[in-house]
Design a protein around this motif. Structure first.
Motif, short mmCIF file in Angstrom:
data_model
loop_
_atom_site.label_atom_id
_atom_site.label_comp_id
_atom_site.label_asym_id
_atom_site.label_seq_id
_atom_site.Cartn_x
_atom_site.Cartn_y
_atom_site.Cartn_z
N ARG A 156 35.12 35.19 53.09
CA ARG A 156 33.75 35.43 53.58
C ARG A 156 33.76 36.09 54.96
O ARG A 156 32.84 36.86 55.29
CB ARG A 156 32.95 34.12 53.60
N CYS A 193 34.65 37.74 44.45
CA CYS A 193 35.34 36.46 44.72
C CYS A 193 34.36 35.41 45.23
O CYS A 193 34.40 34.25 44.81
CB CYS A 193 36.45 36.69 45.75
N VAL A 194 33.49 35.81 46.14
CA VAL A 194 32.48 34.89 46.68
C VAL A 194 31.59 34.39 45.55
O VAL A 194 31.28 33.19 45.45
CB VAL A 194 31.65 35.57 47.78
N ASN A 214 32.28 33.93 42.59
CA ASN A 214 33.03 33.02 41.71
C ASN A 214 33.62 31.83 42.46
O ASN A 214 34.60 31.23 42.02
CB ASN A 214 34.14 33.79 40.99
N GLY A 215 33.00 31.50 43.60
CA GLY A 215 33.38 30.28 44.33
C GLY A 215 34.55 30.42 45.27
O GLY A 215 35.08 29.42 45.74
N GLY A 216 34.93 31.67 45.61
CA GLY A 216 36.11 31.86 46.44
C GLY A 216 35.84 32.23 47.87
O GLY A 216 36.73 32.78 48.54
N ASP A 245 35.80 30.65 50.62
CA ASP A 245 36.65 30.05 51.64
C ASP A 245 38.13 30.14 51.31
O ASP A 245 38.96 29.52 51.98
CB ASP A 245 36.25 28.59 51.88
#
Length: 238
Positions: free
Chosen positions: A172, A205-206, A208-210, A212
């Motif tokens: 992020r 990626c963000v 899909n929960g990525g 952090d």
């Protein structure tokens, strides 16, 4: 060091902000990674009070910070830089005065463009090798001796293969830096097509929960499109 441009503006110029208590001769050092355009405005407003402003974003991540081995890119007046440099030397291995106010932020944006695109290239190369049936660890070992070698291939390539995506430098945050790059490009009337692609991969990626995960986890977005994960058996072996 603050998260984003609005945070720096609030701390400096908001109610009871730092600027209210400045007296002539003081120096403000901002080590955040923020907009170069806003930084130049902040420096001009601080200069009106007879003070110096240095923008000094860093590269090197958590490991560099812990080992006092950061790369520090500094914009501002030379005399102010020379006055503060002994403090920078306590934190960084490479301390460079890049130019006038805002130049440190420009250097950091350029750094983040190069890092993101190199991560993307390493991810594509290792993913291709893996899906084609080669051992990605051995491919990585083989190419580290050639022109394709880099610290990102060495460090982040290993993370991709071993699936170790703990920060590091969070996706992020890198996504935010690429947004600054694209905003700057628009203001300059230029295109950064590969940077836009990298920003979109981070956005995937963000989504899909990525958010952090370490930025080497950009490879996961490419893996989703390939229907294959690095280290997984290639389709012919299933």
């Amino acid at each position: 060091m603050l998260p984003d441009t609005p945070d720096v503006e609030t701390v400096l110029f908001g109610a009871d902000g730092v600027a209210e208590s400045l007296s002539a001769g003081k120096t403000i050092v901002d080590m955040s990674s923020i907009s170069p355009i806003a930084t130049r405005d902040f420096a001009a407003r601080v200069a009106e009070k007879g003070c110096d402003y240095l923008d000094a974003p860093v590269s090197g991540g958590e490991v560099g910070a812990k080992n006092a081995a950061l790369s520090i890119m500094v914009g501002g007046k030379v005399k102010a830089f020379e006055r503060v440099k002994p403090l920078f030397d306590l934190m960084g291995k490479t301390v460079t005065h890049v130019g006038e106010a805002g130049a440190g932020q420009v250097a950091k944006v350029a750094n983040q463009i190069i890092v993101a695109l190199t991560i993307e290239a390493v991810a594509e190369g290792l993913l291709f090798a893996s899906k084609a049936g080669a051992d990605p660890a051995k491919v990585r070992q083989a190419i580290t001796g050639g022109l394709a070698t880099s610290r990102i291939l060495e460090l982040h390539g290993e993370r991709m293969i071993k699936r170790t995506f703990d920060p590091g430098f969070r996706i992020r945050l890198h996504q935010k830096d690429l947004n600054l790059a694209l905003e700057g490009a628009r203001s300059l009337g230029m295109a950064l097509p590969a940077t836009a692609l990298a920003q979109q991969l981070f956005s995937a990626c963000v989504a899909n929960g990525g958010a952090d995960a370490d930025h080497s986890a950009m490879v996961r977005a490419l893996e989703l499109m390939a229907g294959h994960e690095i280290g997984e058996a290639p389709p012919t072996e299933r």
